[in-house]
Design a protein around this motif. Structure first.
Motif, PDB file in Angstrom:
ATOM      1  N   ALA A 126     -13.067  18.395 -28.142  1.00  7.78           N
ATOM      2  CA  ALA A 126     -13.953  17.713 -27.201  1.00  7.78           C
ATOM      3  C   ALA A 126     -13.508  17.954 -25.760  1.00  7.78           C
ATOM      4  O   ALA A 126     -14.334  18.143 -24.864  1.00  7.78           O
ATOM      5  CB  ALA A 126     -13.988  16.220 -27.514  1.00  7.78           C
ATOM      6  N   GLU A 127     -12.202  17.992 -25.522  1.00  9.70           N
ATOM      7  CA  GLU A 127     -11.727  18.167 -24.136  1.00  9.70           C
ATOM      8  C   GLU A 127     -12.061  19.552 -23.580  1.00  9.70           C
ATOM      9  O   GLU A 127     -12.064  19.754 -22.377  1.00  9.70           O
ATOM     10  CB  GLU A 127     -10.230  17.890 -24.053  1.00  9.70           C
ATOM     11  CG  GLU A 127      -9.378  18.794 -24.908  1.00  9.70           C
ATOM     12  CD  GLU A 127      -8.087  18.124 -25.378  1.00  9.70           C
ATOM     13  OE1 GLU A 127      -8.006  17.798 -26.577  1.00  9.70           O
ATOM     14  OE2 GLU A 127      -7.178  17.926 -24.569  1.00  9.70           O
ATOM     15  N   PHE A 128     -12.340  20.517 -24.472  1.00 11.70           N
ATOM     16  CA  PHE A 128     -12.713  21.856 -24.004  1.00 11.70           C
ATOM     17  C   PHE A 128     -14.223  22.038 -23.903  1.00 11.70           C
ATOM     18  O   PHE A 128     -14.688  22.933 -23.199  1.00 11.70           O
ATOM     19  CB  PHE A 128     -12.129  22.927 -24.929  1.00 11.70           C
ATOM     20  CG  PHE A 128     -10.621  23.044 -24.863  1.00 11.70           C
ATOM     21  CD1 PHE A 128      -9.937  22.851 -23.663  1.00 11.70           C
ATOM     22  CD2 PHE A 128      -9.878  23.354 -25.998  1.00 11.70           C
ATOM     23  CE1 PHE A 128      -8.552  22.958 -23.599  1.00 11.70           C
ATOM     24  CE2 PHE A 128      -8.490  23.466 -25.939  1.00 11.70           C
ATOM     25  CZ  PHE A 128      -7.829  23.257 -24.744  1.00 11.70           C
ATOM     26  N   MET A 141      -9.459  26.579 -15.789  1.00 14.32           N
ATOM     27  CA  MET A 141     -10.345  25.954 -14.806  1.00 14.32           C
ATOM     28  C   MET A 141     -10.973  24.697 -15.400  1.00 14.32           C
ATOM     29  O   MET A 141     -11.572  24.762 -16.463  1.00 14.32           O
ATOM     30  CB  MET A 141     -11.447  26.959 -14.401  1.00 14.32           C
ATOM     31  CG  MET A 141     -12.413  26.422 -13.362  1.00 14.32           C
ATOM     32  SD  MET A 141     -11.546  26.075 -11.773  1.00 14.32           S
ATOM     33  CE  MET A 141     -12.725  24.941 -11.032  1.00 14.32           C
ATOM     34  N   ASP A 142     -10.821  23.608 -14.683  1.00 12.53           N
ATOM     35  CA  ASP A 142     -11.364  22.323 -15.135  1.00 12.53           C
ATOM     36  C   ASP A 142     -12.702  22.073 -14.451  1.00 12.53           C
ATOM     37  O   ASP A 142     -12.773  22.046 -13.224  1.00 12.53           O
ATOM     38  CB  ASP A 142     -10.366  21.206 -14.790  1.00 12.53           C
ATOM     39  CG  ASP A 142     -10.900  19.832 -15.118  1.00 12.53           C
ATOM     40  OD1 ASP A 142     -11.811  19.733 -15.974  1.00 12.53           O
ATOM     41  OD2 ASP A 142     -10.422  18.853 -14.511  1.00 12.53           O
ATOM     42  N   SER A 143     -13.753  21.884 -15.240  1.00 14.85           N
ATOM     43  CA  SER A 143     -15.081  21.716 -14.632  1.00 14.85           C
ATOM     44  C   SER A 143     -15.468  20.258 -14.419  1.00 14.85           C
ATOM     45  O   SER A 143     -16.402  19.974 -13.684  1.00 14.85           O
ATOM     46  CB  SER A 143     -16.147  22.377 -15.518  1.00 14.85           C
ATOM     47  OG  SER A 143     -16.313  21.619 -16.708  1.00 14.85           O
ATOM     48  N   ASN A 144     -14.777  19.330 -15.083  1.00 21.32           N
ATOM     49  CA  ASN A 144     -15.276  17.950 -15.024  1.00 21.32           C
ATOM     50  C   ASN A 144     -14.260  16.933 -14.527  1.00 21.32           C
ATOM     51  O   ASN A 144     -14.453  15.725 -14.675  1.00 21.32           O
ATOM     52  CB  ASN A 144     -15.807  17.523 -16.403  1.00 21.32           C
ATOM     53  CG  ASN A 144     -14.704  17.537 -17.452  1.00 21.32           C
ATOM     54  OD1 ASN A 144     -13.582  17.963 -17.173  1.00 21.32           O
ATOM     55  ND2 ASN A 144     -15.016  17.068 -18.643  1.00 21.32           N
ATOM     56  N   GLY A 145     -13.168  17.414 -13.959  1.00 21.21           N
ATOM     57  CA  GLY A 145     -12.244  16.488 -13.301  1.00 21.21           C
ATOM     58  C   GLY A 145     -11.361  15.664 -14.221  1.00 21.21           C
ATOM     59  O   GLY A 145     -10.719  14.723 -13.762  1.00 21.21           O
ATOM     60  N   ASP A 146     -11.301  16.021 -15.516  1.00 18.92           N
ATOM     61  CA  ASP A 146     -10.389  15.255 -16.380  1.00 18.92           C
ATOM     62  C   ASP A 146      -8.973  15.852 -16.382  1.00 18.92           C
ATOM     63  O   ASP A 146      -8.102  15.401 -17.112  1.00 18.92           O
ATOM     64  CB  ASP A 146     -10.939  15.130 -17.812  1.00 18.92           C
ATOM     65  CG  ASP A 146     -10.985  16.468 -18.539  1.00 18.92           C
ATOM     66  OD1 ASP A 146     -10.693  17.514 -17.921  1.00 18.92           O
ATOM     67  OD2 ASP A 146     -11.324  16.472 -19.742  1.00 18.92           O
ATOM     68  N   GLY A 147      -8.781  16.898 -15.573  1.00 21.00           N
ATOM     69  CA  GLY A 147      -7.438  17.466 -15.458  1.00 21.00           C
ATOM     70  C   GLY A 147      -7.117  18.520 -16.500  1.00 21.00           C
ATOM     71  O   GLY A 147      -6.012  19.071 -16.512  1.00 21.00           O
ATOM     72  N   ILE A 148      -8.093  18.809 -17.369  1.00 19.34           N
ATOM     73  CA  ILE A 148      -7.872  19.780 -18.451  1.00 19.34           C
ATOM     74  C   ILE A 148      -8.890  20.906 -18.325  1.00 19.34           C
ATOM     75  O   ILE A 148     -10.101  20.653 -18.233  1.00 19.34           O
ATOM     76  CB  ILE A 148      -8.026  19.085 -19.835  1.00 19.34           C
ATOM     77  CG1 ILE A 148      -6.983  17.974 -19.964  1.00 19.34           C
ATOM     78  CG2 ILE A 148      -7.910  20.098 -20.968  1.00 19.34           C
ATOM     79  CD1 ILE A 148      -7.143  17.127 -21.211  1.00 19.34           C
ATOM     80  N   GLY A 149      -8.416  22.121 -18.303  1.00 21.50           N
ATOM     81  CA  GLY A 149      -9.321  23.267 -18.239  1.00 21.50           C
ATOM     82  C   GLY A 149     -10.274  23.244 -19.424  1.00 21.50           C
ATOM     83  O   GLY A 149      -9.972  22.672 -20.463  1.00 21.50           O
ATOM     84  N   ASP A 150     -11.448  23.863 -19.271  1.00 13.92           N
ATOM     85  CA  ASP A 150     -12.459  23.770 -20.324  1.00 13.92           C
ATOM     86  C   ASP A 150     -13.372  24.995 -20.328  1.00 13.92           C
ATOM     87  O   ASP A 150     -13.258  25.872 -19.467  1.00 13.92           O
ATOM     88  CB  ASP A 150     -13.270  22.471 -20.158  1.00 13.92           C
ATOM     89  CG  ASP A 150     -13.687  22.253 -18.709  1.00 13.92           C
ATOM     90  OD1 ASP A 150     -14.220  23.206 -18.095  1.00 13.92           O
ATOM     91  OD2 ASP A 150     -13.454  21.143 -18.176  1.00 13.92           O
ATOM     92  N   LEU A 151     -14.273  25.018 -21.330  1.00  9.86           N
ATOM     93  CA  LEU A 151     -15.154  26.180 -21.494  1.00  9.86           C
ATOM     94  C   LEU A 151     -16.097  26.345 -20.306  1.00  9.86           C
ATOM     95  O   LEU A 151     -16.324  27.471 -19.842  1.00  9.86           O
ATOM     96  CB  LEU A 151     -15.963  26.055 -22.799  1.00  9.86           C
ATOM     97  CG  LEU A 151     -15.122  26.159 -24.079  1.00  9.86           C
ATOM     98  CD1 LEU A 151     -15.986  25.856 -25.306  1.00  9.86           C
ATOM     99  CD2 LEU A 151     -14.490  27.545 -24.213  1.00  9.86           C
TER     100      LEU A 151
END
Ligand code: TEU
Ligand code: CA
Length: 548
Positions: free
Chosen positions: A75-77, A22-32
């Protein structure tokens, strides 16, 4: 003697592949933050453990299985503060996090390796495995990397080669070096102090390697190293440890997981996967699924571990195709077969693992071009196999059937753009079937695969026979049916699965004809008794708690 009971024995593990969850910030990468936002969903499913694929700092050559700092978050996570918040917020829901411990190798950007590169006298040189070139100047021997090409890479500055079993950006650590052992143990202890539930241990069977003999898995020091790790770290508490071991035989599994060995909680082995790979071409030229072979492998493991060791149960993970595509039916019987597979998994002995999306019956993806794939393994081996004479078409068939990106397309949350995974552009394309197959649809359908899974997870907590019962196969010669009986003292559970799309008549032996009881779960109309024969629907499965 029965195994000693542990709190996690009746728990189910859910595996999260963070990049695709699940991506929370719209950068296309799932994150914490995305994972935290879905904890309520996981709590509702009923799982008590999350295996979190790597979120550490990493150049992402192998999506995080190449770690450049074990004690920082990519950082991306997100941030370490978010990681700690995830641990705490999960715990409030009675969910414990298993961190992915990747210590057979580091990233080539890890400070240890950067130091090691500086010179052969550097104190960190011996953290890795170096050899002089062969007489012809080439690699020291012909050891081949799992991700293609030689397993040795030349360091031009020193003229020496270092070993990498995976990509050349994943140099192997030298576990014969006591300083490596100490550093890793200290790092593990700092993670345990953060309140995690334990570790999933990446390719742990490779750390005892005997390089010059080209023995990589099951090296002579392997079990001593694990026992030492146990004593120095997780052995002091009530943690769950899972050893990924592609090489494990049932005998090895007992070494890893038998109580008195003081090594790991359980093994995670792949016999049922590897038995459908080609001897030469491996998974790129898989053999068709054949139930007889599958039953024999499962039976072998259920019987050999019995009450002396502990096994993981899984049909899929982030390295494998989707369960329903591999072992079930993606088409007409997708729902029925996904439920059947879920029932079979949860009714075996061991700890069940649900790989993200399995609980909604996500399927393999078939990208038309190689450019749409992201996995280093598929991309490298595509080049290598084509150079070796395999056709593009055949290799694409192999990738479609068994490539790792099948499991890595984004989690399908709803029928909106990008399946609700991201508001941006996903790092890998979403499977186009998300319009029908998604969590929102499953939540709103009382008969969905998702609710079936929720029920299975709950059943393991309610009925100790599912957890501790002995396993005895029934109808072992049958070509379409996989059935068994679990027995715990006076409790008996009968499990019958039709692993085919055929309607069929199952003749019941006389001694079983009067069996009846409570139907714990089914994917068609519930059954509460046997008879002279029963008519099984396509992929029908049910579990009957037998009455006396
Ligand atoms: O996997 C171990 C491993 O051997 C796989 O790469 C396997 O060879 C492949 O999937 C089958 O073709 C673990 C991780 O699960 C995997 O994601 C990593 O890439 C690998 O280790 C290296 O860390
Ligand atoms: Ca993100």
């Amino acid at each position: 003697m029965a195994v000693e009971k542990k709190w996690w024995h009746n728990a189910v593990v859910y595996q999260i592949y963070p990049r695709s969850f699940m991506d929370s910030n719209g950068d296309g990468i799932g994150d914490l933050a995305g994972i935290i936002s879905k904890l309520d969903y996981l709590q509702q499913l009923g799982i008590n453990l999350i295996w979190l694929s790597p979120v550490y700092r990493s150049p992402m050559d192998d999506n995080g299985y190449d770690i450049s700092d074990y004690e920082d978050i990519a950082a991306e996570f997100g941030t370490m503060a978010e990681m700690e918040s995830l641990i705490q917020q999960a715990k409030q829901r009675d969910i414990h996090i298993l961190m992915d411990l990747v210590v057979n190798h580091t990233s080539d950007e890890h400070p240890w390796f950067l130091e090691a590169l500086k010179s052969p006298d550097n104190p960190y040189r011996d953290f890795y495995i170096w050899r002089k070139p062969a007489a012809d100047g080439g690699p020291p021997n012909d050891f081949h990397s799992y991700f293609g090409g030689s397993g040795w890479a030349l360091d031009e500055a020193s003229g020496e080669y270092y070993l990498h079993q995976f990509s050349k950006r994943q140099p192997d650590l030298n576990w014969d070096n006591p300083r490596v052992q100490e550093e890793v143990h200290a790092m593990m202890n700092r993670w345990l102090a953060k309140g995690i539930g334990g570790f999933r241990m990446d390719v742990i069977d490779l750390i005892g390697k005997e390089v010059d003999k080209q023995i990589m898995a099951n090296g002579k020091n392997l079990h001593a190293l694990i026992r030492q790790m146990n004593r120095a770290t997780f052995g002091k508490g009530d943690y769950v440890t899972v050893g990924e071991a592609w090489s494990a035989s049932p005998q090895d599994a007992l070494l890893y997981s038998a109580e008195e060995r003081e090594e790991l909680s359980m093994v995670f082995q792949f016999d049922h996967i590897k038995s459908f790979w080609d001897e030469r071409e491996g998974k790129w030229r898989g053999r068709p699924f054949e139930l007889g072979r599958f039953k024999a492998v499962i039976d072998k493991w259920q019987t050999a571990l019995a009450d002396k060791g502990w096994n993981s149960l899984f049909w899929s993970n982030h390295d494998l195709p989707r369960a329903v595509s591999k072992f079930g039916d993606e088409g007409e019987y997708r729902e029925a077969s996904a439920k059947m597979l879920g029932t079979a998994l949860h009714c075996l002995k061991g700890t069940p693992y649900i790989y993200q999306g399995e609980e909604i019956g996500m399927t393999n993806v078939r990208f038309a071009t190689i450019e749409e794939y992201r996995d280093i393994e598929s991309l490298n081996l595509y080049q290598e196999r084509l150079a070796g004479g395999m056709s593009h078409e055949e290799m694409m068939r192999g990738i479609h059937a068994n490539g790792r990106d099948n499991a890595r397309t984004p989690m399908q949350w709803d029928s909106g753009p990008n399946a609700g995974f991201t508001t941006g552009t996903p790092w890998i394309a979403v499977n186009p079937d998300y319009r029908e197959i998604n969590v929102a649809a499953a939540l709103s359908e009382p008969d969905s695969i998702l609710w079936h899974y929720q029920k299975l997870v709950a059943l393991r907590k309610q009925h100790p026979v599912l957890v501790y019962g002995d396993f005895q196969q029934l109808f072992s010669e049958h070509r379409q049916v996989f059935a068994w009986l679990r027995t715990l003292e006076d409790e008996r559970l009968l499990v019958i699965n039709n692993f085919s799309a055929d309607r069929l008549t199952l003749e019941i032996p006389e001694a079983m004809q009067a069996w009846h009881g409570e139907c714990l779960i089914s994917n068609y109309a519930p059954r509460d008794q046997l008879a002279v024969s029963i008519e099984l629907q396509p992929y029908e499965s049910f579990a009957l708690l037998l009455g006396r």
